[in-house]
Structure formats: C-alpha cells, structure tokens
Design an enzyme around this catalytic site. Structure first.
Site, short mmCIF file in Angstrom:
data_model
loop_
_atom_site.label_atom_id
_atom_site.label_comp_id
_atom_site.label_asym_id
_atom_site.label_seq_id
_atom_site.Cartn_x
_atom_site.Cartn_y
_atom_site.Cartn_z
N GLU A 1 0.87 -1.18 0.00
CA GLU A 1 0.00 0.00 0.00
C GLU A 1 0.90 1.23 0.00
OE1 GLU A 1 -3.10 -0.13 -0.45
OE2 GLU A 1 -3.51 -2.24 -0.07
N CYS B 1 -1.78 9.60 2.25
CA CYS B 1 -1.30 9.06 0.98
C CYS B 1 -2.27 9.26 -0.17
CB CYS B 1 -0.97 7.57 1.13
SG CYS B 1 -2.38 6.56 1.67
#
Length: 539
Positions: free
Chosen positions: A225, A259
C-alpha cells in the site's frame, strides 16, 4: 486530553527476540487453533476492547507523535478500526463458508466442486507513521479474520504510538500468536530475513522495492500500500466554493500527511483566480486565528520530513497563493497552495505527502488528462470536480487506485469497502471483506464418487476412440460468435429471448417466470374476487 497519561519511552525489540517471535507465530499457526472460527471471533472481540480501553492512551500517543488533534485521532484511527472490526464480527461466519456457486460444466456436478477459505499462515504487517494505528491494525483485523497469526512492525517515526500498540497487543491478544517488534532498519531487516506466508507493507515505493525483492527470494506474496502524485481536476461545471472547501480539508487532515490526498489540482484557466479566492476564504473560515494557533491542526512528524517538504516550497518557481507559513521548531507548515506553470516544477515532481500542493492551470479536461497521465500514470487517488461527462472522461482515461467525484478522497474514508493501489501506487487491497480475502487462500476442492469411474473411462489407458468421441460430444459447446468475433443471433437466441424472458441464465429465467406467474396469480385472484361487485354494478 488527559495530562496524566503515561507512555513508556520507545525501546527497540532485542534482535534475538525477532527469530523467537517468528518461530512462535509459525508454531501457533501449525497448532491448527487459528482455524477455529470461534477462536478468531474471540481475538477480534479482544482487539475491539483493546482499542476501546486504550483509546485515551492512543489519542495521547498520536498527539505526541504527530500533534494529531483528538477529533482526528478518534475519527480516522479509533473509530475507523472499530467499524472494520464490527463488520468482521458480524460477517465472519458468512465469509468463511465454502463457495459452491461456481461455474463449471454440468458433467462435473457429481464432484461437488467448492472453494475452501483457508488462512495463509503466519504474516508480517509493517505500518507507516502517518496513521500509525489504523494502517497497522486494519490489516491485523483481516489477518485474524482469515485465521492467520501475525507479527506487527509499527513505524519508529511514531514512537509513542508504537509503544502503546505493543503494550495493547501483549495485554489483550493471544500470547504466542501475535507479537509487536519495535525498532528501525536492523529490526526490520531481521524480520525480513524470516520466512513469512505473507508480508503486508504500507509506506513508500523505495522501501516497498526492498521488501518485494526480499520477499521474492522465498516467493512470499506481498500486499503493498503505497502512494503517488495524486491529481484533482476542476471545471466550470463544479461548485467552485465547495470544491475549494473540500480540497482544503483534504490537506488539513493530518497536516496533509495522507497518501490519498491531492498533490496537484488542474483548474480550468479562467477559474484559477476565483478558485484561489475561494481557497483563501475557506482557509480563513477553518482557521480564524491562523493554523498555527488552531487546536484542530496537526504537525509534521519529524524534522527530516519537515525539511523535505520545506525544500519543495523553497525550490519551486511558482507563486504561493495561500498559506506559506513554516516553523521548524514546532514542525509546523501551514496548508499551502502554490500556483505553478510547469509539470517540471519541484512541487510537481515529487509527492508532497504534506499540507502543500500545486495549482496548475489547464485549458480543458483533455489537457488535464494528458498532464495526469504524464505526471503519474498510476496514482493512488484521483479527484474530479466536473460535469458527468467530464468526470466519466477522467475516470475512463486515468488509472488510479481509487477515485472520488466532487470530493477529496472520500473513497478512502469508508472502512468496509476495498482500498488499494495499482501499478506504482501499490498492489493488493484490504478493508472490510477484502481484508479477510487478503490473508485467505481460496482452495479448490472436489470429491469424485466411486460410481463415477465408468464415466471417467476416457482418461484411462488404453485410450478408446469411441469413449473419446462420446466425451467430446458431451462437453463440446457451439460458439455463438463468428470468426470475426461478432455475436451470432440465430433462432436459438430469439427463442431464449422470448421464453427466457430476457434472462441471461437458466436461474435468471426461472426467477422471472416465477415472478410473472406470481403476478398473474395475484391479478387473477383479485379479478375473481371483484367480479361479483362488478356484476352488481352492471345490473
């Protein structure tokens, strides 16, 4: 926040313990106890109470590490994990059931094909610093649900939170099945030297490549991720004030250390001035006394990240049109927008992973798409504020891990739907049922009955031409398309269209026929009951 909450000083795990922890979780998995669904549910319930009971300490640790406001800590970390846990507790007994609704030729029906859901084994979960609780414990929810044992590696950049998680796991979860390893590069290297059945990593592409390379040596599967230079697009069709407000929120949350927040915004040229005015209006609304004085605005995690972000601002050729205030002594950088005119500007070249972003004027949506594909072909997130046609065009032409229309990364705010990257922004997904699937092996199982051996004569030696011919006849399917790939709509197609009532399968046709017959029966019954009254009216 309570001032009397005591958090142990950060302490790295002794390197000699790493191998022992890894061996222990492997042994725990081999004991078969984790395959018991009730055991998994007990661990999930304990994790629920661990997070609940430790909430004050978690909030305090997050404030110490990131200056994270309690409001953000509870919403984005504590509540997010509890929501994920509640779904797993509610649905796990359904998730673990064998899949039997499979597609296969009717001749294999006696084998009763099914898919068993089996845990992968012992797993390593490595978390980041920006959401150090949620991004470490959400994967753990999936691992426990699937029946895996795990070692957790929190980020050393959030040391207070790392120590709280260690204390919490050791106190609540099954000893021997779950461990926390704290430390930096030496401890992480020691962990990667162990054999795992899966590695789940959240962080940056540089470290991800190291992990993937190491995992490849033992053919260990990985979920990565990561992040990316996430774009946003705004056109004349957008509510400009609302778009500015929502995008600004996206860079205020966790001081922009998210993010999936936008790295740059492509704004149609004639809207730029008004967009900047709306940004500043929202900025003043959010922070009447300025972000630095606001109890609702966090800080950059450490000096290294502060210097990195500050360098992007200092070397940019663009113009700061909102914010721009910095203070290294407090690790403070205000939400900052920079108007740039080139994709080669330092503000565009690197992922900011902070409260700063670029505004890039464009002529139209087509130019915006070209820029997006050139800057980062596979960002983690995408936001578009346009007409339906423009939004569809962006979604069709720009690949991303996830996308939000008319908002700032709301797709990542729902704890129960899949979340993950694509290409450079990561591989694999989790959250909700997808977390369970992330740590699950789908094992195909068939059971061939003894009486079926005569039907399987075709596979045995010596081969029989007659049996082979019969087998081909029973299993062959005539294609409904020609050699140019065009669908053939012959008599059978129209027969099925009529008698199948438009259903795409026999099951669908059956359901439609039953619905039609039920409706007809109801209509007939009602008309029969009304007929005496209608006759009287006619008389």
């Amino acid at each position: 926040m309570a001032t009397d909450i005591k958090i142990a000083p950060f302490e790295a795990t002794p390197l000699e313990d790493v191998a022992r922890f890894a061996a222990s979780v492997r042994d725990a998995f081999e004991s078969q106890k984790t395959k018991d669904v009730e055991w998994r549910l007990v661990q999930l319930r304990k994790l629920y109470w661990a997070i609940t009971d430790y909430s004050p300490k978690i909030v305090a640790a997050l404030n110490k590490d990131l200056g994270k406001p309690s409001h953000e800590a509870i919403l984005a970390e504590v509540s997010f994990c509890l929501s994920d846990l509640n779904l797993a507790l509610k649905k796990l007994k359904t998730w673990v059931q064998d899949d039997t609704d499979l597609d296969y030729p009717i001749t294999f029906t006696p084998l009763k094909p099914r898919i068993r859901k089996e845990p992968l084994g012992s797993v390593l979960i490595i978390g980041p610093y920006n959401f150090p609780v949620m991004l470490l414990l959400a994967p753990l929810v999936g691992a426990i649900s699937a029946g895996c044992t795990a070692v957790l590696k929190p980020s050393e950049s959030a040391p207070a939170t790392a120590m709280v998680i260690k204390e919490m796991v050791e106190k609540y979860l099954d000893p021997g099945s779950f461990f926390v390893v704290n430390g930096a590069i030496p401890e992480t290297t020691a962990l990667l030297n162990e054999k795992w059945d899966k590695i789940f990593y959240t962080g940056n592409p540089v470290v991800a490549r190291i992990i993937a390379k190491k995992a490849a040596e033992s053919l260990t599967p990985v979920t990565l991720e990561l992040g990316g230079r996430n774009p946003a697009f705004i056109s004349k069709a957008a509510n400009l004030a609302l778009a500015a407000r929502r995008l600004l929120w996206g860079k205020c949350n966790n001081a922009g250390q998210v993010c999936i927040s936008h790295n740059y915004v492509c704004v149609e040229r004639e809207l730029v001035d008004d967009f900047i005015k709306h940004l500043n209006a929202s900025y003043n609304e959010f922070f009447p006394k300025g972000p630095k004085a606001s109890p609702d605005y966090g800080r950059i995690v450490n000096e290294r990240q502060f210097d990195r972000i500050k360098k992007m601002l200092d070397t940019s050729n663009g113009k700061i049109v909102m914010g721009g205030e910095t203070d290294r002594s407090e690790l403070y950088i205000s939400p900052t927008a920079v108007l740039v005119d080139s994709i080669d500007d330092p503000m565009m070249v690197d992922e900011s992973f902070g409260p700063i972003w670029s505004i890039l004027p464009v002529d139209n949506v087509k130019e915006a798409i070209k820029i997006m594909k050139k800057v980062d072909r596979t960002p983690l997130s995408l936001m578009t504020f346009g007409s339906k046609a423009e939004n569809d065009l962006v979604l069709s032409n720009v690949t991303s891990g996830g996308a939000s229309i008319n908002d700032s990364y709301m797709h990542g705010s729902i704890s129960t739907i899949p979340f993950g990257g694509v290409g450079e922004s990561g591989t694999g997904a989790y959250h909700g049922k997808t977390s369970f699937e992330c740590f699950t092996h789908r094992r195909t199982v068939v059971a061939t009955p003894n009486w079926m051996d005569k039907l399987l004569r075709v596979r045995y030696l010596p081969h029989s031409p007659a049996d082979f011919k019969q087998f081909l006849w029973m299993n062959s399917v005539k294609p409904n398309f020609d050699r140019n790939g065009r669908e053939i709509r012959g008599l059978g197609y129209y027969w099925w269209l009529v008698f199948g009532l438009g259903g795409t399968s026999a099951k669908g046709a059956l359901i439609r026929w039953l619905t039609l017959l039920a409706a007809g029966y109801v209509a007939f019954t009602q008309s029969h009951q009304l007929s005496p009254y209608l006759n009287k009216l006619r008389q």
